[in-house]
Write a protein that holds these residues in place. Sequence first.
Motif, mmCIF file in Angstrom:
data_model
loop_
_atom_site.group_PDB
_atom_site.id
_atom_site.type_symbol
_atom_site.label_atom_id
_atom_site.label_comp_id
_atom_site.label_asym_id
_atom_site.label_seq_id
_atom_site.Cartn_x
_atom_site.Cartn_y
_atom_site.Cartn_z
ATOM 1 N N VAL A 7 0.955 -1.097 0.118
ATOM 2 C CA VAL A 7 0.090 -0.117 -0.116
ATOM 3 C C VAL A 7 1.116 1.088 -0.227
ATOM 4 O O VAL A 7 1.673 1.317 0.738
ATOM 5 C CB VAL A 7 -0.796 0.048 1.388
ATOM 6 N N SER A 8 0.651 2.128 -1.138
ATOM 7 C CA SER A 8 1.399 3.332 -1.027
ATOM 8 C C SER A 8 0.565 4.695 -1.126
ATOM 9 O O SER A 8 0.712 5.784 -1.354
ATOM 10 C CB SER A 8 2.555 3.155 -2.128
ATOM 11 N N SER A 9 -0.771 4.513 -1.553
ATOM 12 C CA SER A 9 -1.461 5.501 -1.705
ATOM 13 C C SER A 9 -2.041 6.306 -0.624
ATOM 14 O O SER A 9 -2.379 5.560 0.605
ATOM 15 C CB SER A 9 -3.083 4.895 -2.505
ATOM 16 N N ASP A 11 -4.774 7.980 -0.163
ATOM 17 C CA ASP A 11 -6.324 7.776 -0.415
ATOM 18 C C ASP A 11 -6.765 7.036 0.611
ATOM 19 O O ASP A 11 -6.523 5.580 0.627
ATOM 20 C CB ASP A 11 -6.720 7.543 -1.875
ATOM 21 N N ASP A 14 -8.276 3.914 -0.737
ATOM 22 C CA ASP A 14 -7.558 2.927 -1.295
ATOM 23 C C ASP A 14 -7.161 2.146 -0.280
ATOM 24 O O ASP A 14 -6.854 0.921 -0.253
ATOM 25 C CB ASP A 14 -6.388 3.492 -2.113
ATOM 26 N N GLN A 15 -6.883 2.748 1.007
ATOM 27 C CA GLN A 15 -6.201 2.005 2.436
ATOM 28 C C GLN A 15 -6.966 1.215 2.564
ATOM 29 O O GLN A 15 -7.072 -0.010 2.984
ATOM 30 C CB GLN A 15 -5.574 3.191 2.950
ATOM 31 N N SER A 45 2.845 7.701 1.159
ATOM 32 C CA SER A 45 1.942 8.287 2.027
ATOM 33 C C SER A 45 0.771 7.020 2.486
ATOM 34 O O SER A 45 -0.048 7.422 3.198
ATOM 35 C CB SER A 45 1.258 8.918 1.119
ATOM 36 N N GLY A 46 1.184 5.773 1.979
ATOM 37 C CA GLY A 46 0.334 4.591 2.589
ATOM 38 C C GLY A 46 0.587 4.398 3.996
ATOM 39 O O GLY A 46 -0.289 4.066 4.453
ATOM 40 N N LYS A 114 -0.227 -5.386 -5.240
ATOM 41 C CA LYS A 114 -0.350 -4.188 -5.162
ATOM 42 C C LYS A 114 -1.534 -3.670 -4.856
ATOM 43 O O LYS A 114 -2.364 -3.796 -5.867
ATOM 44 C CB LYS A 114 0.374 -3.270 -6.337
ATOM 45 N N PRO A 116 -4.517 -0.756 -4.339
ATOM 46 C CA PRO A 116 -4.720 0.542 -5.116
ATOM 47 C C PRO A 116 -3.893 1.673 -4.428
ATOM 48 O O PRO A 116 -3.666 1.735 -3.310
ATOM 49 C CB PRO A 116 -6.031 0.918 -5.230
#
Length: 116
Positions: A7-9, A11, A14-15, A45-46, A114, A116
């Motif tokens: 997780v890198s989003s 949002d 998304d998390q 930012s995830g 991966k 979102p």
Amino acid sequence: MQTVIHVSSPDTGDQHHAAVNTMNLLADESVSSSTDDVAIVANGSGVRMFVEETTSNSDIIENLREQGVELLACRAALRGMGATDDDLLPGVEGVPTGAGALARLQDEGYGYIKAP
């Protein structure tokens, strides 16, 4: 089976989606069992999903922790947002880098998803 979810989003939707996908994976008896190893690695930012002040998914994260999911947060990303391991939700472990944790887990045979 061993699986790592990345997780890198930034949002929160998304998390949340990543956390729900992990719960679905754990519940899917056709691909998982109680002896499986599942990890979530958050970087960029995830990491906000694992920081107490910025998470919007603390109940789901707690549920995943209770089910034995390894929860890993990139310390480089934490530093970038002015946070430390002390700011993480209970049961979340800081790792030097998210990329390093992903590489290590994949080297150990974990399948990669991966989020979102």
